[in-house]
Design an enzyme around this catalytic site. Structure first.
Site, PDB file in Angstrom:
ATOM      1  N   GLU A  41       0.753  -1.248   0.048  1.00 37.69           N
ATOM      2  CA  GLU A  41       0.135  -0.126  -0.060  1.00 37.69           C
ATOM      3  C   GLU A  41       0.685   1.278  -0.210  1.00 37.69           C
ATOM      4  O   GLU A  41       2.220   1.342   0.571  1.00 37.69           O
ATOM      5  CB  GLU A  41      -0.960   0.009   1.259  1.00 37.69           C
ATOM      6  CG  GLU A  41      -0.316  -0.418   2.366  1.00 37.69           C
ATOM      7  CD  GLU A  41      -0.231   0.854   3.538  1.00 37.69           C
ATOM      8  OE1 GLU A  41      -0.187   1.991   2.920  1.00 37.69           O
ATOM      9  OE2 GLU A  41      -0.312   0.528   4.835  1.00 37.69           O
ATOM     10  N   ARG A  66       1.219  -2.606  12.382  1.00 40.72           N
ATOM     11  CA  ARG A  66       0.536  -3.414  11.473  1.00 40.72           C
ATOM     12  C   ARG A  66       0.064  -2.872  10.243  1.00 40.72           C
ATOM     13  O   ARG A  66      -1.104  -3.187   9.765  1.00 40.72           O
ATOM     14  CB  ARG A  66      -0.679  -4.226  12.160  1.00 40.72           C
ATOM     15  CG  ARG A  66      -0.471  -4.873  13.456  1.00 40.72           C
ATOM     16  CD  ARG A  66      -1.447  -5.606  14.210  1.00 40.72           C
ATOM     17  NE  ARG A  66      -2.165  -6.877  13.238  1.00 40.72           N
ATOM     18  CZ  ARG A  66      -1.694  -8.045  13.152  1.00 40.72           C
ATOM     19  NH1 ARG A  66      -0.461  -8.273  13.775  1.00 40.72           N
ATOM     20  NH2 ARG A  66      -2.134  -8.652  12.333  1.00 40.72           N
ATOM     21  N   CYS A  71       7.706  -1.705  -2.220  1.00 43.40           N
ATOM     22  CA  CYS A  71       8.646  -2.341  -2.285  1.00 43.40           C
ATOM     23  C   CYS A  71       9.831  -1.820  -1.386  1.00 43.40           C
ATOM     24  O   CYS A  71      10.336  -2.889  -0.924  1.00 43.40           O
ATOM     25  CB  CYS A  71       9.157  -2.145  -3.868  1.00 43.40           C
ATOM     26  SG  CYS A  71      10.003  -0.675  -4.432  1.00 43.40           S
ATOM     27  N   HIS A 110      12.473   0.049  -8.167  1.00 47.34           N
ATOM     28  CA  HIS A 110      11.917  -1.050  -7.617  1.00 47.34           C
ATOM     29  C   HIS A 110      13.235  -1.812  -6.970  1.00 47.34           C
ATOM     30  O   HIS A 110      14.209  -2.042  -7.543  1.00 47.34           O
ATOM     31  CB  HIS A 110      11.185  -2.132  -8.771  1.00 47.34           C
ATOM     32  CG  HIS A 110      10.500  -3.383  -7.769  1.00 47.34           C
ATOM     33  ND1 HIS A 110       9.617  -3.052  -7.003  1.00 47.34           N
ATOM     34  CD2 HIS A 110      10.655  -4.591  -8.040  1.00 47.34           C
ATOM     35  CE1 HIS A 110       9.218  -4.341  -6.760  1.00 47.34           C
ATOM     36  NE2 HIS A 110       9.861  -5.489  -7.362  1.00 47.34           N
ATOM     37  N   ASP A 125      10.213 -11.455  -3.733  1.00 48.18           N
ATOM     38  CA  ASP A 125       9.801 -10.112  -3.948  1.00 48.18           C
ATOM     39  C   ASP A 125       8.498 -10.153  -3.410  1.00 48.18           C
ATOM     40  O   ASP A 125       7.580 -10.558  -4.092  1.00 48.18           O
ATOM     41  CB  ASP A 125       9.674  -9.871  -5.502  1.00 48.18           C
ATOM     42  CG  ASP A 125       9.611  -8.460  -5.740  1.00 48.18           C
ATOM     43  OD1 ASP A 125       8.987  -7.906  -4.841  1.00 48.18           O
ATOM     44  OD2 ASP A 125       9.639  -7.797  -6.578  1.00 48.18           O
TER      45      ASP A 125
END
Length: 272
Positions: A41, A66, A71, A110, A125
């Site tokens: 997110e 939590r 990435c 990334h 990943d």
């Protein structure tokens, strides 16, 4: 183990009680548990909050609070976990290609991970959104590799590697890479662009994704909640209001926000 890292807390967060030695079964199981438990997110970007890559900050956000992340956060935490467990692991850089033609060059923003085990190279990943891996895959070309979700393969063309996923009957590029490592300073630069540049797609759209059991993927893209089955069949549900978005985030992604929270895209999606 690092004295300041709560491995038990991490394992509790992802619901994992399996082996912790640096082995292939543990790598597969940890990858699956992480991808199912910690959603991808970009909500803090839309809330205008700073994204820190310090290990303590990642543990606080993804484990203690939590929350999820993208990435640099997801694979940054996973990199630390694997190193703590004794895996030989390196951070690699990539250009995300999903939905982009080959003649377009996206930024190299990334992060994913390469793991060496018993003389073989594996890729894992847990931070590529709705296509995060749910097991590691071998770093070999032109071989189809099954996962608990989509079938994957790696192809090598024009001096570049392409990680691909089969969606239905079509192979789609997930990202391209050259095996170049991504040291901490490059991750900081990429993270700064991704979280602050006005042209970053994370500044302009809301993305939440989570792997579910039985090959199911759960995704929110702006105002649409999608449930994709293993066979590719997808049910899409338009979200009618910011409050309904908060309900979906809580119910399906375990992301709790105070009533009345509004993300940066809300005014464009649901104009008042």
């Amino acid at each position: 183990m690092g004295a300041d890292f709560d491995l038990d807390g991490y394992c509790s967060r992802i619901g994992y009680d399996g082996p912790l030695e640096p082995s292939l079964p543990a790598l597969h199981a940890l990858t699956a548990a992480h991808a199912r438990a910690i959603p991808f997110e970009n909500l803090d970007v839309l809330l205008g909050r700073r994204i820190s890559l310090d290990t303590a900050a990642l543990v606080d956000k993804l484990v203690i609070q939590r929350r999820g992340g993208y990435c640099f956060e997801q694979n940054g935490l996973f990199l630390h976990v694997l190193r703590e467990l004794g895996f030989q692991v390196a951070p690699l850089s990539a250009r995300v290609r999903q939905g982009r033609p080959r003649d377009f060059t996206p930024a190299r923003t990334h992060l994913f991970l390469r793991v060496e085990l018993n003389g073989e190279s594996w890729l894992t990943d847990v931070g590529v959104g709705a296509l995060s891996l749910t097991c590691a895959i071998r770093l070999v070309t032109d071989i189809e590799q099954g996962t608990p979700h989509e079938t994957r393969r790696i192809v090598h063309e024009d001096g570049r590697y392409f990680h691909q996923a089969r969606l239905g009957n079509e192979w789609v590029d997930v990202y391209e890479f050259t095996l170049e490592e991504m040291p901490r300073i490059d991750r900081e630069v990429g993270n700064w662009f991704t979280s602050t540049h006005p042209d970053s797609h994370f500044k302009n759209r809301l993305v939440v994704a989570r792997a579910a059991p039985n090959g199911v993927r759960l995704t929110v893209l702006n105002d649409v909640f999608s449930v994709r089955q293993r066979d590719g069949n997808t049910e899409k549900r338009p979200l009618q209001s910011p409050d309904e978005l908060l309900e979906v985030l809580a119910k399906y992604f375990d992301l709790q926000f105070p009533s009345g929270t509004r993300f940066g895209t809300a005014e464009a999606i649901w104009p008042t």
